[in-house]
Design a protein around this motif. Sequence first.
Motif, short mmCIF file in Angstrom:
data_model
loop_
_atom_site.label_atom_id
_atom_site.label_comp_id
_atom_site.label_asym_id
_atom_site.label_seq_id
_atom_site.Cartn_x
_atom_site.Cartn_y
_atom_site.Cartn_z
N THR A 2 35.16 14.77 58.30
CA THR A 2 34.02 13.97 58.75
C THR A 2 33.91 12.73 57.87
O THR A 2 34.10 12.82 56.65
N GLY A 3 33.61 11.60 58.48
CA GLY A 3 33.40 10.40 57.69
C GLY A 3 34.30 9.26 58.13
O GLY A 3 35.09 9.37 59.08
N VAL A 4 34.16 8.15 57.42
CA VAL A 4 34.95 6.95 57.70
C VAL A 4 36.34 7.12 57.11
O VAL A 4 36.51 7.58 55.98
N LEU A 5 37.35 6.76 57.87
CA LEU A 5 38.73 6.97 57.44
C LEU A 5 39.17 5.87 56.48
O LEU A 5 38.91 4.68 56.70
N ALA A 6 39.86 6.29 55.43
CA ALA A 6 40.30 5.39 54.37
C ALA A 6 41.68 4.84 54.67
O ALA A 6 42.36 5.25 55.61
N ALA A 7 42.12 3.90 53.82
CA ALA A 7 43.39 3.20 54.02
C ALA A 7 44.55 4.16 54.23
O ALA A 7 45.41 3.95 55.09
N ILE A 158 38.52 -3.33 62.38
CA ILE A 158 38.08 -2.10 63.04
C ILE A 158 38.02 -0.97 62.02
O ILE A 158 38.84 -0.89 61.11
N ARG A 159 37.01 -0.13 62.17
CA ARG A 159 36.77 1.00 61.26
C ARG A 159 36.71 2.26 62.11
O ARG A 159 36.11 2.26 63.20
N PHE A 160 37.32 3.33 61.61
CA PHE A 160 37.42 4.58 62.37
C PHE A 160 36.60 5.67 61.68
O PHE A 160 36.56 5.74 60.45
N ARG A 161 36.03 6.56 62.50
CA ARG A 161 35.25 7.64 61.90
C ARG A 161 35.31 8.90 62.75
O ARG A 161 35.38 8.84 63.98
#
Length: 356
Positions: A2-7, A158-161
């Motif tokens: 769960t959460g925002v995906l990092a590099a 773009i940010r993925f979660r």
Amino acid sequence: MTGVLAAQHLRQMIGDGVISASPAILPEQVQPASLDLRLGTIAYRVRASFLAGKGRPVAMRLAEFEMHRVDLTAGAVLEKGCVYVIPLMERLALPAGLSAVANAKSSTGRLDLLTRTITDGGTEFDRIPDGYDGPLYAEVCPRSFSVLVRAGQRLNQIRFRYGQAVLSDADLTALHAREPLVSGTPVISEGLGFSVDLRPETGDLVGYRAKPHTGVVDLDRIGQYPAAEFWEEIRTTEGRIILDPGAFYILVSREAVTIPPDYAAEMAPYLAMVGEFRVHYAGFFDPGFGHAAAGGAGSRGVLEVRCHEAPFVLEHGQIVGRLVYERMAERPDALYGEKIASNYQGQGLKLAKQFR
């Protein structure tokens, strides 16, 4: 997860084909908690902004609204006040449960270059539902300056979660107690509030207003344009300014903000109850922004302000926006400002990087 995906997750997704592109994605597109998106080779000048709508591809809507096409291969001018739709080089094949949100990059917003992402079947700007499989498009509308753009330039990100990772006010209060997120007393209500600085520590320069009749800004010319040719300085010793309807301003937050390494944040567009102004088009704050671990000591938020129907008095310390914090799924392997080129670490009042 769960959460925002990092590099490191983004690189894995690229390897797995969840994110694909032609030509291939460049390493420098991968940011600590987001991926930069690149303009394709054609811009479609359209009559009006649009969303594809449920069950309809963007290509079908382009056939309805297209006026003419502009080849971006060698560079072309996008004219102030016009609306363009540009296919992006990247496309997505998201698994169930993985959603995404897009936003303009910092320099894009500071140029008053309204940039939003649209998708096939989309009913909202900048929101990509979980499981989306298809192309991405940027809608670009230069508001203050005509701009020279080229294929491959990166105007949005773009940010993925996975799941819901937004911190509640109670979580945010507890995080601030452990690790101060803002200088001074925090204003926490549906995020971390921040206010405008109209009483600088030195001098009387509090911001800039875009001039109405200027030349073209070539986005690749960094530090090349004299600010005075494009911007009027806003000065006050009274701690207040009057916003003109239709004008675009660059101001700065009074508070210095920190984003700890295990968190990301997004600046929510702030709509005054009277509806007179809007703050901030560019919205992502990466892990490490303003953080000591990444060479920061708190960074102030640059505010992109547009006034609407009536002149509006903005006063020092007035709450003008809020940062919504989210948990990262995992700490990024490189933080904002740490070993990566980060233009705005430790910033104060600052114009886009094209100006000097």
